[in-house]
Design a protein around this motif. Structure first.
Motif, short mmCIF file in Angstrom:
data_model
loop_
_atom_site.label_atom_id
_atom_site.label_comp_id
_atom_site.label_asym_id
_atom_site.label_seq_id
_atom_site.Cartn_x
_atom_site.Cartn_y
_atom_site.Cartn_z
N UNK A 62 7.85 -48.07 21.76
CA UNK A 62 7.54 -47.59 20.40
C UNK A 62 8.76 -47.53 19.49
N UNK A 63 8.50 -47.70 18.21
CA UNK A 63 9.50 -47.53 17.17
C UNK A 63 9.46 -46.07 16.72
N UNK A 64 10.55 -45.61 16.13
CA UNK A 64 10.62 -44.26 15.58
C UNK A 64 10.45 -44.35 14.07
N UNK A 65 9.55 -43.55 13.52
CA UNK A 65 9.36 -43.49 12.07
C UNK A 65 9.62 -42.05 11.64
N UNK A 66 10.51 -41.90 10.65
CA UNK A 66 10.86 -40.57 10.17
C UNK A 66 10.66 -40.53 8.66
N UNK A 67 10.00 -39.50 8.21
CA UNK A 67 9.75 -39.28 6.80
C UNK A 67 10.53 -38.03 6.40
N UNK A 68 11.48 -38.18 5.50
CA UNK A 68 12.30 -37.06 5.05
C UNK A 68 11.98 -36.76 3.60
N UNK A 69 11.66 -35.50 3.33
CA UNK A 69 11.41 -35.05 1.96
C UNK A 69 12.66 -34.35 1.47
N UNK A 70 12.96 -34.55 0.18
CA UNK A 70 14.10 -33.91 -0.45
C UNK A 70 13.60 -32.79 -1.35
N UNK A 71 14.48 -32.14 -2.04
CA UNK A 71 14.09 -31.06 -2.95
C UNK A 71 12.98 -31.53 -3.88
N UNK A 72 12.12 -30.62 -4.25
CA UNK A 72 10.98 -30.96 -5.11
C UNK A 72 11.42 -31.60 -6.42
N UNK A 73 12.59 -31.22 -6.91
CA UNK A 73 13.06 -31.78 -8.19
C UNK A 73 13.31 -33.28 -8.10
N UNK A 74 13.58 -33.80 -6.89
CA UNK A 74 13.80 -35.24 -6.75
C UNK A 74 12.49 -36.01 -6.81
N UNK A 75 11.39 -35.40 -6.31
CA UNK A 75 10.10 -36.07 -6.27
C UNK A 75 10.07 -37.25 -5.33
N UNK A 76 10.98 -37.29 -4.36
CA UNK A 76 11.10 -38.46 -3.49
C UNK A 76 11.15 -38.09 -2.01
N UNK A 77 10.73 -39.05 -1.21
CA UNK A 77 10.85 -38.99 0.25
C UNK A 77 11.44 -40.31 0.71
N UNK A 78 12.08 -40.30 1.86
CA UNK A 78 12.61 -41.53 2.44
C UNK A 78 11.84 -41.83 3.73
N UNK A 79 11.29 -43.03 3.80
CA UNK A 79 10.63 -43.52 5.00
C UNK A 79 11.65 -44.38 5.73
N UNK A 80 11.96 -44.03 6.98
CA UNK A 80 12.92 -44.78 7.79
C UNK A 80 12.25 -45.22 9.09
N UNK A 81 12.43 -46.49 9.45
CA UNK A 81 11.86 -47.04 10.68
C UNK A 81 13.00 -47.55 11.55
N UNK A 82 13.00 -47.11 12.82
CA UNK A 82 14.04 -47.49 13.77
C UNK A 82 13.40 -48.23 14.94
N UNK A 83 14.07 -49.27 15.42
CA UNK A 83 13.54 -50.02 16.56
C UNK A 83 13.69 -49.19 17.83
N UNK A 84 13.17 -49.65 18.97
CA UNK A 84 13.23 -48.86 20.20
C UNK A 84 14.65 -48.50 20.64
N UNK A 85 15.66 -49.25 20.18
CA UNK A 85 17.06 -48.96 20.51
C UNK A 85 17.72 -48.02 19.50
N UNK A 86 16.99 -47.61 18.45
CA UNK A 86 17.53 -46.69 17.47
C UNK A 86 18.21 -47.35 16.28
N UNK A 87 18.06 -48.66 16.14
CA UNK A 87 18.65 -49.38 15.00
C UNK A 87 17.71 -49.28 13.80
#
Length: 134
Positions: A62-87
């Motif tokens: 499996x790959x790792x998927x992480x969704x990070x939310x920032x302060x509400x004032x930014x209105x943004x989140x970052x979607x990050x996908x990592x391969x099974x080795x963590x790249x």
């Protein structure tokens, strides 16, 4: 803190400042990622972090998927996908969201990733080409 099944079941996803970590049950750090500054906030912190393991390829771990939310004032989140080795293999800045799910495809042993992008929007991510089997 959130339970996560990556790289195997029984791990924790945690955040600190602008980084997130995967810890084993003994509290050892087994994965760490610091987000690079990508918009005008100089000193930003992760407000909330969610993650899931997604089996994008039938014959790979499996790959790792992480969704990070920032302060509400930014209105943004970052979607990050990592391969099974963590790249890091994919990242996308999206609207603040609470939606993240790995869903098994009925016709195969792989999964697709569903991600919300603000009110009323859901995007589907999946692999288009399958790599050759080793």
């Amino acid at each position: 803190i959130e339970l996560i099944d990556w790289p195997a079941p029984g791990h924790f996803l945690v955040k600190s400042g602008s980084s997130f970590f995967i810890l084993d049950m003994d509290g050892n750090i087994i994965f760490e990622h610091k987000l690079a500054s990508f918009f005008s906030l100089k000193d930003y912190e992760i407000f909330r972090v969610r993650g899931t393991a997604v089996k994008l390829y039938e014959h790979k771990k499996p790959y790792l998927v992480v969704l990070t939310d920032f302060r509400a004032s930014s209105g943004k989140s970052m979607l990050s996908v990592f391969d099974p080795d963590g790249k890091l293999v994919y990242k996308e800045l999206i609207s603040v969201t609470t939606g993240l799910a790995a869903v098994r495809l009925p016709s195969s042993k792989s999964e697709i990733l569903l991600v919300g992008d603000g009110p009323g929007k859901v995007y589907s991510y999946q692999i288009k080409a399958v790599p050759p089997t080793p």
